[in-house]
Design a protein around this motif. Structure first.
Motif, PDB file in Angstrom:
ATOM      1  N   ASN A  61       0.996  -1.062  -0.027  1.00 53.49           N
ATOM      2  CA  ASN A  61      -0.040  -0.170  -0.428  1.00 53.49           C
ATOM      3  C   ASN A  61       1.370   1.470  -0.212  1.00 53.49           C
ATOM      4  O   ASN A  61       1.891   0.753   1.041  1.00 53.49           O
ATOM      5  CB  ASN A  61      -0.802  -0.137   1.261  1.00 53.49           C
ATOM      6  CG  ASN A  61      -1.837   0.965   1.832  1.00 53.49           C
ATOM      7  OD1 ASN A  61      -2.153   2.575   1.246  1.00 53.49           O
ATOM      8  ND2 ASN A  61      -2.726   0.562   0.983  1.00 53.49           N
ATOM      9  N   HIS A  62       0.117   2.076  -0.624  1.00 52.10           N
ATOM     10  CA  HIS A  62       1.000   3.280  -0.604  1.00 52.10           C
ATOM     11  C   HIS A  62       1.265   4.106   0.542  1.00 52.10           C
ATOM     12  O   HIS A  62       2.640   4.355   1.375  1.00 52.10           O
ATOM     13  CB  HIS A  62      -0.078   4.786  -1.481  1.00 52.10           C
ATOM     14  CG  HIS A  62       1.114   6.514  -1.498  1.00 52.10           C
ATOM     15  ND1 HIS A  62       2.196   6.142  -2.096  1.00 52.10           N
ATOM     16  CD2 HIS A  62       0.440   6.818  -0.851  1.00 52.10           C
ATOM     17  CE1 HIS A  62       2.507   7.800  -1.577  1.00 52.10           C
ATOM     18  NE2 HIS A  62       1.604   7.822  -1.720  1.00 52.10           N
ATOM     19  N   VAL A  63       0.289   3.777   1.896  1.00 50.36           N
ATOM     20  CA  VAL A  63       0.346   4.247   3.687  1.00 50.36           C
ATOM     21  C   VAL A  63       1.147   2.454   3.298  1.00 50.36           C
ATOM     22  O   VAL A  63       0.535   1.587   3.736  1.00 50.36           O
ATOM     23  CB  VAL A  63      -0.754   4.865   3.744  1.00 50.36           C
ATOM     24  CG1 VAL A  63      -0.561   5.095   5.130  1.00 50.36           C
ATOM     25  CG2 VAL A  63      -1.464   6.095   2.704  1.00 50.36           C
ATOM     26  N   MET A  64       2.248   3.521   4.694  1.00 52.82           N
ATOM     27  CA  MET A  64       2.875   2.184   5.499  1.00 52.82           C
ATOM     28  C   MET A  64       3.571   2.935   6.621  1.00 52.82           C
ATOM     29  O   MET A  64       4.628   4.019   6.835  1.00 52.82           O
ATOM     30  CB  MET A  64       3.461   1.739   4.695  1.00 52.82           C
ATOM     31  CG  MET A  64       4.908   0.552   5.217  1.00 52.82           C
ATOM     32  SD  MET A  64       3.585  -0.825   5.954  1.00 52.82           S
ATOM     33  CE  MET A  64       2.928  -1.613   3.820  1.00 52.82           C
ATOM     34  N   ASP A  65       2.473   2.752   8.227  1.00 48.20           N
ATOM     35  CA  ASP A  65       3.230   3.264   9.103  1.00 48.20           C
ATOM     36  C   ASP A  65       2.327   2.022  10.997  1.00 48.20           C
ATOM     37  O   ASP A  65       1.992   1.415   9.568  1.00 48.20           O
ATOM     38  CB  ASP A  65       2.945   4.673   9.141  1.00 48.20           C
ATOM     39  CG  ASP A  65       1.165   4.361   9.683  1.00 48.20           C
ATOM     40  OD1 ASP A  65       0.474   4.063   9.648  1.00 48.20           O
ATOM     41  OD2 ASP A  65       0.917   5.899   8.841  1.00 48.20           O
ATOM     42  N   ALA A  66       3.140   2.524  11.612  1.00 48.70           N
ATOM     43  CA  ALA A  66       2.373   1.765  12.698  1.00 48.70           C
ATOM     44  C   ALA A  66       0.775   1.235  12.689  1.00 48.70           C
ATOM     45  O   ALA A  66       0.204   0.136  13.147  1.00 48.70           O
ATOM     46  CB  ALA A  66       3.014   2.133  13.401  1.00 48.70           C
ATOM     47  N   SER A  67       0.023   2.487  12.726  1.00 51.84           N
ATOM     48  CA  SER A  67      -1.332   2.177  12.926  1.00 51.84           C
ATOM     49  C   SER A  67      -1.627   1.710  11.427  1.00 51.84           C
ATOM     50  O   SER A  67      -2.832   1.068  11.714  1.00 51.84           O
ATOM     51  CB  SER A  67      -1.909   3.660  12.228  1.00 51.84           C
ATOM     52  OG  SER A  67      -1.404   3.998  11.102  1.00 51.84           O
ATOM     53  N   PHE A  74       5.841  -4.680  17.399  1.00 53.77           N
ATOM     54  CA  PHE A  74       6.952  -5.215  17.437  1.00 53.77           C
ATOM     55  C   PHE A  74       6.653  -4.760  15.743  1.00 53.77           C
ATOM     56  O   PHE A  74       7.799  -5.420  14.814  1.00 53.77           O
ATOM     57  CB  PHE A  74       5.966  -6.400  17.277  1.00 53.77           C
ATOM     58  CG  PHE A  74       6.879  -7.520  15.998  1.00 53.77           C
ATOM     59  CD1 PHE A  74       7.943  -8.004  17.172  1.00 53.77           C
ATOM     60  CD2 PHE A  74       6.363  -8.412  15.385  1.00 53.77           C
ATOM     61  CE1 PHE A  74       8.406  -9.257  17.252  1.00 53.77           C
ATOM     62  CE2 PHE A  74       7.380  -8.898  14.236  1.00 53.77           C
ATOM     63  CZ  PHE A  74       8.952  -9.320  14.788  1.00 53.77           C
ATOM     64  N   ALA A  75       5.996  -4.536  14.807  1.00 52.97           N
ATOM     65  CA  ALA A  75       5.615  -4.310  13.351  1.00 52.97           C
ATOM     66  C   ALA A  75       6.174  -3.055  13.134  1.00 52.97           C
ATOM     67  O   ALA A  75       6.606  -2.588  12.570  1.00 52.97           O
ATOM     68  CB  ALA A  75       3.665  -3.810  12.811  1.00 52.97           C
ATOM     69  N   GLY A  76       6.163  -1.986  14.397  1.00 51.16           N
ATOM     70  CA  GLY A  76       6.255  -0.716  14.404  1.00 51.16           C
ATOM     71  C   GLY A  76       8.441  -0.626  14.202  1.00 51.16           C
ATOM     72  O   GLY A  76       8.350   0.031  13.829  1.00 51.16           O
ATOM     73  N   LYS A  77       8.592  -1.163  15.313  1.00 51.21           N
ATOM     74  CA  LYS A  77       9.625  -1.827  15.352  1.00 51.21           C
ATOM     75  C   LYS A  77      10.197  -2.669  13.856  1.00 51.21           C
ATOM     76  O   LYS A  77      11.222  -2.301  13.494  1.00 51.21           O
ATOM     77  CB  LYS A  77      10.486  -2.870  16.414  1.00 51.21           C
ATOM     78  CG  LYS A  77      11.868  -2.946  16.181  1.00 51.21           C
ATOM     79  CD  LYS A  77      12.598  -1.659  16.830  1.00 51.21           C
ATOM     80  CE  LYS A  77      13.684  -1.829  17.379  1.00 51.21           C
ATOM     81  NZ  LYS A  77      15.064  -2.801  16.067  1.00 51.21           N
ATOM     82  N   LEU A  78       9.893  -2.910  13.199  1.00 50.69           N
ATOM     83  CA  LEU A  78      10.168  -3.731  11.805  1.00 50.69           C
ATOM     84  C   LEU A  78       9.565  -3.100  10.338  1.00 50.69           C
ATOM     85  O   LEU A  78      10.782  -2.847  10.732  1.00 50.69           O
ATOM     86  CB  LEU A  78       8.888  -5.178  11.379  1.00 50.69           C
ATOM     87  CG  LEU A  78       9.287  -5.559  10.571  1.00 50.69           C
ATOM     88  CD1 LEU A  78       9.831  -6.902  10.814  1.00 50.69           C
ATOM     89  CD2 LEU A  78       8.073  -6.564   9.690  1.00 50.69           C
ATOM     90  N   LEU A  79       9.144  -2.369  10.529  1.00 46.88           N
ATOM     91  CA  LEU A  79       9.171  -1.412   9.573  1.00 46.88           C
ATOM     92  C   LEU A  79      10.160  -0.077   9.940  1.00 46.88           C
ATOM     93  O   LEU A  79      10.949   0.087   9.244  1.00 46.88           O
ATOM     94  CB  LEU A  79       7.574   0.180   9.972  1.00 46.88           C
ATOM     95  CG  LEU A  79       6.414  -1.183  10.221  1.00 46.88           C
ATOM     96  CD1 LEU A  79       5.344   0.107  10.373  1.00 46.88           C
ATOM     97  CD2 LEU A  79       6.153  -1.823   8.582  1.00 46.88           C
TER      98      LEU A  79
END
Length: 455
Positions: A61-67, A74-79
């Motif tokens: 997706n064009h938008v990609m952040d923890a939200s 965990f996902a936020g750290k992966l990003l």
């Protein structure tokens, strides 16, 4: 300690699950020199992937952040780690990774799809890459139990392993890390053994497409004792009490708001298309809030998110002045589909279809606006497992190293994709997460010094 398992099918790494995470893990481990076997319970790999995005396969997706992952730490750290390691955000990495397999992507309204607009392009490219890199792919092999065994003595460590470690490091060999073997038993009775095991079984949604949580519910509890949150179907239509047959098929733009819960502590809102079916709230906005509700939850629907109360009231007063004999129903149809407009009026004024603007008071129009801004419906039941696009729950992420997807308690065990207690919204986020975590598991499995014992 347990006895050494019988090791007839010996590999460097076993991958369970042939979805995007499993295929990426198989490719990355095999292309780095490991003998890899991929086990899948279906007749062909990538079965759920074929159906993704209505067969078009929305990959990112064009938008990609923890939200986009309901603020999962965990996902936020992966990003963040992806940006640091690759120099680009996760969505751009996914596009580059797929392009390396000959899958150019196109964007439509912020969603990315393979240029062919066919999910088969992604499945074929990844499966071809796995086979060409040397992965042994075995279909109709359903894993029914997994065990992690610590061998009795250091004599099982091969001479090649000793020499390789000696050449690279003069310090004392860490024999303990080389004494753990993972064994997988399948429904056919076959037993596969390897010092590395990558779990990529996915979640429990859409069992008619081959999904299964058998491995999670049995082996992970009994064989590995990994802590997990029960799987729950989500990202699908929500059964509700308040939508009658007369609204079935109506589509409208709006905002849904739900109270906070364990997945998202604060109240959560999602704007987008809402679709009404008989006793069902559907559409992209409903899918996105579905993980945050349960039976008895209240969902607030706002049809007037983009229309301030004063603007609505001024428009009413102008129409009342210019066309007093016009029906209120016709006026509201300028904002809402006709069936929904009539339904909402009748919630305020019995038999409101005949009410004229000249007979409508300012108090009535204000009450109507506030009902349109906050109409509440009550959740009846869970999302159907057959209609869900994903499942929430899974292996708790505090047991997994975000840098390489390896279990903190079981060296050589890696967890990927939807099997983890991480959920992405609709829009390619779960496939992006699966590809990245599978990539990391396969890459770091090959870089680790877990070696297959001999004897």
């Amino acid at each position: 300690m347990s006895e050494t398992p019988e090791m007839k099918n010996q590999y460097d790494v076993i991958i369970i699950g042939g979805g995007p995470a499993g295929l990426a893990a198989a490719i990355e481990s095999s292309r780095r020199g490991l003998s890899s076997v991929l086990l899948d319970r279906n007749k062909k790999i990538g079965r759920k992937l074929y159906a993704t995005g209505n067969g078009r396969c929305n990959v990112t997706n064009h938008v990609m952040d923890a939200s986009c992952y309901y603020d999962s730490p965990f996902a936020g750290k992966l990003l963040a780690d992806t940006v640091q390691a690759e120099g680009v955000p996760l969505n751009e990495w996914v596009l580059r990774y797929l392009a390396s397999f000959g899958i150019p992507c196109v964007e439509k309204n912020g969603y990315y799809y393979p240029m062919s607009l066919q999910a088969s392009s992604v499945v074929w490219a990844l499966s071809d890459a796995a086979r060409l890199s040397g992965v042994t792919i075995l279909t109709e092999e359903e894993a029914v139990s997994v065990h992690s065994t610590v061998l009795n003595t250091a004599e099982h460590v091969s001479e090649n392993t000793r020499q390789a470690q000696s050449d690279n490091d003069n310090t004392e060999i860490d024999l303990e890390i080389n004494k753990r073997i993972h064994s997988v038993t399948t429904a056919s009775g076959s037993v596969f053994c390897a010092p590395r095991l990558i779990l990529a079984t996915g979640g429990a949604s859409q069992p008619h497409l081959g999904a299964s949580d058998t491995l999670l519910c049995t082996s992970l509890k009994k064989g590995l004792n990994l802590a997990f949150r029960p799987l729950r179907p989500v990202l699908g239509p929500i059964p509700v009490h308040d939508i009658p047959d007369e609204l079935s098929g109506v589509r409208v733009q709006g905002k849904l708001t739900v109270p906070g819960n364990g997945l998202h502590s604060a109240p959560y809102s999602e704007s987008g298309e809402i679709q009404f079916l008989t006793y069902t709230l559907s559409g992209i906005a409903a899918f996105q809030v579905s993980p945050l509700v349960k039976a008895g939850s209240r969902i607030q629907i706002d049809f007037m998110e983009r229309v301030p109360e004063k603007t609505f009231l001024d428009a009413f007063l102008q129409q009342k002045s210019n066309a007093p004999d016009r029906r209120l129903y016709a006026f509201l149809n300028g904002y809402l589909p006709d069936k929904l407009a009539l339904f909402m009026i009748n919630l305020i004024v019995p038999d409101g279809s005949k009410l004229l603007l000249k007979d409508t008071t300012t108090e009535t129009i204000v009450e109507l606006y506030r009902k349109l801004s906050c109409w509440e419906v009550t959740v009846m039941d869970e999302v159907s497992i057959d209609q869900s696009q994903a499942s929430s729950g899974g292996i708790l992420t505090d047991q997994i190293d975000v840098a390489n997807m390896e279990s903190r308690d079981y060296p050589g065990l890696y967890v990927t994709g939807e099997l983890m207690d991480v959920l992405g919204k609709c829009g390619g986020y779960n496939i992006s997460f699966a590809l990245r975590t599978g990539y990391l598991a396969g890459k770091y499995a090959a870089l680790s010094n877990h070696n297959l014992p001999k004897g």
